[in-house]
Design an enzyme around this catalytic site. Sequence first.
Site, PDB file in Angstrom:
ATOM      1  N   SER A 143       0.830  -1.209   0.000  1.00  8.02           N
ATOM      2  CA  SER A 143       0.000   0.000   0.000  1.00  8.02           C
ATOM      3  C   SER A 143       0.861   1.254   0.000  1.00  8.02           C
ATOM      4  CB  SER A 143      -0.901  -0.009   1.245  1.00  8.02           C
ATOM      5  OG  SER A 143      -1.525   1.241   1.431  1.00  8.02           O
ATOM      6  N   TYR A 168      -2.179  -0.357  10.039  1.00  7.74           N
ATOM      7  CA  TYR A 168      -2.387  -0.905   8.694  1.00  7.74           C
ATOM      8  C   TYR A 168      -1.113  -0.764   7.868  1.00  7.74           C
ATOM      9  CZ  TYR A 168      -3.964  -1.154   3.850  1.00  7.74           C
ATOM     10  OH  TYR A 168      -4.090  -1.467   2.518  1.00  7.74           O
TER      11      TYR A 168
END
Length: 342
Positions: A143, A168
């Site tokens: 990501s 995350y």
Amino acid sequence: MKYNQMNIDKKLLRKNQICLITGAAGFIGFHLSKRLLKQGLTVIGFDNLNDYYDVNLKHGRLDILKDFEKYNFIKADLADKDKVNELFATYHPDIVVNLGAQAGVRYSIENPEAYIQSNMVGFFNILEACRHIKVEHLIYASSSSVYGANKKIPFSTEDKVDRPVSLYAATKKSNELMAYTYSHLYGIPATGLRFFTVYGPYGRPDMAYYSFTKAILEDKPIKVFNHGDMYRDFTYIDDIVTGIVNILPNPPQKDETGAPHKVYNIGNNKPEKLMDFIQTLEHCLGKEAIKEYYPMQPGDVYQTYADVTDLVNDFDFKPDTPISIGLAKFVEWYREYYKVGK
């Protein structure tokens, strides 16, 4: 538009290949599965169908995929090691695309355990299974969040990414380290893809463009964080899928340490100001948003901006769909899917 290629002998996908896609009922997993099935490949889908967002949307995606003869779906959890091992033993996939993960930056602040189980334990189980089956190529989702609060732009895969601002992001950086180690120790060809704000039809309802659309059509206010002073490298889903399909049959060569591992950015290489993005969405909807302005939220970053030089050099490709086209396609889908008239 064409670019000079460093590597010119690129392979194409073979129709006899079996591709395992985790997170298959998710946004990217659905679109990638559909593209590969249309190209004649066998696709094995794996997903736990959790309720992080509307499960009906996930079932809607699966209903489309199940019409393909070469599609098989297994409902199970990546953290269930026995189920993962059984899956690999049964299907012996040639290519594995690990898109299964607990998504969401803000959600990770309140629900950290979900990220450890799915993104860490689950990914470890995939790596172990790949080690024993000897897959041709493992592609896994990273990501743009790994760049954290980096100030240097555009974000390059050569930049240091050791200061994540959300759990995350920390799990995604951990995935890159884990994959690299398995590539180095066991020779597993692995490619990590740092996705930059993916959007489009059948997208995730927790994403801003989706929730903005719903709110605007229902005459409800939208929350604009950092008073609109934010930039995002919005990347249309078809560009993401094309990038993955280019990479799938072309595992990385060994690096200077002997590890067949590489990480790419996949982004539009053109950050948009949040307020401009909202204005474009308003134009597509033919309706003005009721805006409520808020300060920056914990875990958020001011800007994302992808340097895609490696993607261009290695695959003669870069995402380039403008938001005016991408958002128009999303709005058209949204109106049809939810039966919302103009």
